[in-house]
Design a protein around this motif. Structure first.
Motif, PDB file in Angstrom:
ATOM      1  N   VAL A 263      10.847  68.492  63.938  1.00  0.00           N
ATOM      2  CA  VAL A 263      10.993  68.513  62.483  1.00  0.00           C
ATOM      3  C   VAL A 263       9.758  69.123  61.837  1.00  0.00           C
ATOM      4  O   VAL A 263       9.862  69.911  60.885  1.00  0.00           O
ATOM      5  N   ALA A 264       8.577  68.787  62.360  1.00  0.00           N
ATOM      6  CA  ALA A 264       7.339  69.357  61.822  1.00  0.00           C
ATOM      7  C   ALA A 264       7.337  70.875  61.973  1.00  0.00           C
ATOM      8  O   ALA A 264       6.946  71.612  61.061  1.00  0.00           O
ATOM      9  N   GLU A 265       7.779  71.363  63.119  1.00  0.00           N
ATOM     10  CA  GLU A 265       7.835  72.808  63.334  1.00  0.00           C
ATOM     11  C   GLU A 265       8.816  73.474  62.368  1.00  0.00           C
ATOM     12  O   GLU A 265       8.590  74.594  61.908  1.00  0.00           O
ATOM     13  N   THR A 266       9.895  72.774  62.060  1.00  0.00           N
ATOM     14  CA  THR A 266      10.893  73.322  61.148  1.00  0.00           C
ATOM     15  C   THR A 266      10.314  73.515  59.749  1.00  0.00           C
ATOM     16  O   THR A 266      10.599  74.511  59.071  1.00  0.00           O
ATOM     17  N   PHE A 267       9.464  72.570  59.320  1.00  0.00           N
ATOM     18  CA  PHE A 267       8.952  72.614  57.945  1.00  0.00           C
ATOM     19  C   PHE A 267       7.598  73.305  57.816  1.00  0.00           C
ATOM     20  O   PHE A 267       7.233  73.728  56.715  1.00  0.00           O
TER      21      PHE A 267
ATOM     22  N   ASP B 162      -0.080  72.588  57.916  1.00  0.00           N
ATOM     23  CA  ASP B 162      -0.947  71.627  58.598  1.00  0.00           C
ATOM     24  C   ASP B 162      -0.133  70.890  59.656  1.00  0.00           C
ATOM     25  O   ASP B 162       0.420  69.815  59.412  1.00  0.00           O
ATOM     26  N   PHE B 163      -0.090  71.469  60.837  1.00  0.00           N
ATOM     27  CA  PHE B 163       0.764  70.928  61.881  1.00  0.00           C
ATOM     28  C   PHE B 163       0.248  69.600  62.415  1.00  0.00           C
ATOM     29  O   PHE B 163       0.999  68.826  63.002  1.00  0.00           O
TER      30      PHE B 163
ATOM     31  N   ALA C 144       9.767  64.067  65.800  1.00  0.00           N
ATOM     32  CA  ALA C 144       8.703  64.413  64.858  1.00  0.00           C
ATOM     33  C   ALA C 144       8.188  65.833  65.058  1.00  0.00           C
ATOM     34  O   ALA C 144       7.995  66.579  64.100  1.00  0.00           O
ATOM     35  N   ARG C 145       7.989  66.226  66.287  1.00  0.00           N
ATOM     36  CA  ARG C 145       7.421  67.552  66.529  1.00  0.00           C
ATOM     37  C   ARG C 145       8.394  68.658  66.108  1.00  0.00           C
ATOM     38  O   ARG C 145       8.000  69.631  65.456  1.00  0.00           O
TER      39      ARG C 145
ATOM     40  N   PRO D 209       8.563  58.933  64.961  1.00  0.00           N
ATOM     41  CA  PRO D 209       8.826  59.693  66.206  1.00  0.00           C
ATOM     42  C   PRO D 209      10.297  60.051  66.386  1.00  0.00           C
ATOM     43  O   PRO D 209      10.616  61.078  66.981  1.00  0.00           O
ATOM     44  N   ASP D 210      11.197  59.224  65.864  1.00  0.00           N
ATOM     45  CA  ASP D 210      12.634  59.476  66.013  1.00  0.00           C
ATOM     46  C   ASP D 210      13.269  60.038  64.748  1.00  0.00           C
ATOM     47  O   ASP D 210      14.485  59.914  64.541  1.00  0.00           O
TER      48      ASP D 210
END
Length: 291
Positions: A226-230, A191-192, A223-224, A201-202
């Motif tokens: 890290v979100a893509e990583t997980f 769920d991106f 945030a983006r 954000p940081d």
């Protein structure tokens, strides 16, 4: 005055401080003296002209020597504490030097040494250097082969054991678990849209050396990113208490292989640590949570 004599005089200016560090680490006057002597031998055998900050260099060396002695002692299962109460860690120097007086006032009592002895070596070093000698975590981290955040966690765990109660009043255990559960659920489901909303954000994702060797990136920021990583990559992760704080663990067969630590502030994740160093995994307290 030759170079060796000049170096020896400089070293003597730091001896009381070095002995204080070693004594807090080892709880033994004799071993502390051995650690200080080993530090002098290393200094005398080095190129001192390349040392920009002698005090910092010496503190790092005596800390490493003491850490190695602690680990060796644990392997031999020796009792480190002397049978009598510990002496003060510094001798009289006339009683007028402010630095000397500060060290004298900060002498360690037997009760604290007994508590310190319950800590794992890396915990003890992180606590001693940060809480007793005010070294920043980024300077302690290389000594224990951890990231600064992981080193902060080591010191925090030690602090809680020394004081008997948690000291970080910003941690709301229920809220921490709620955020971690939501993050893992969003990650498992890819769920991106939900993931960035849970991240500051940081936010910074850091991995220790063992995790990097297994394929993780050493650092990811924002945030983006890290979100893509997980996203879609945490299907096997389970919520767990990591030293009493909600985090996650990958534990095939019930054996922790990767611990994921989260720093949560104001309902958002500000930091994530991927930790898979075998020494750390042996020391950390992991309790897998159901549901």
């Amino acid at each position: 005055m030759d170079e060796t004599e000049f170096l020896a005089r400089q070293f003597e200016q730091h001896r009381a401080h070095l002995r204080a560090v070693a004594y807090r680490m080892l709880g033994s006057r004799a071993e502390a003296d051995d650690a200080v002597q080993d530090t002098w031998l290393r200094l005398s055998g080095s190129d001192s002209e390349d040392i920009e900050n002698l005090g910092g260099w010496l503190t790092t060396v005596v800390a490493r020597v003491s850490l190695n002695m602690l680990r060796s002692r644990r392997t031999r299962r020796e009792d480190p504490l002397e049978t009598h109460g510990p002496d003060r860690v510094v001798e009289s120097a006339g009683g007028t030097d402010p630095e000397h007086e500060a060290l004298l006032a900060d002498s360690v009592g037997l009760a604290l040494l007994v508590v310190l002895e319950t800590l794992a070596p890396a915990e003890r070093l992180a606590f001693v250097l940060h809480d007793m000698f005010a070294l920043p975590y980024d300077e302690i981290a290389p000594i224990v082969d951890r990231s600064p955040t992981a080193t902060r966690q080591l010191a925090g765990r030690a602090r809680r054991r020394v004081q008997g109660t948690p000291t970080d009043h910003e941690i709301d255990p229920a809220r921490q678990r709620e955020v971690v559960d939501a993050f893992l659920a969003a990650s498992r489901g890819g769920d991106f849209e939900a993931l960035p909303a849970l991240l500051d954000p940081d936010v910074v994702l850091r991995a220790d050396g063992a995790a990097v060797a297994a394929g993780a990136e050493s650092e990811v920021r924002g945030a983006r990113a890290v979100a893509e990583t997980f996203s879609g990559r945490a299907k096997a992760a389970q919520t767990a208490l990591i030293d009493g704080v909600a985090g996650a663990v990958w534990a095939p067969g019930g054996q922790p292989r990767v611990v994921v630590g989260f720093t949560v502030f104001d309902g958002r994740i500000t930091g994530i640590e991927l930790l898979s160093d075998p020494d750390y995994l042996r020391e950390v307290d992991v309790a897998i949570l159901g549901g």
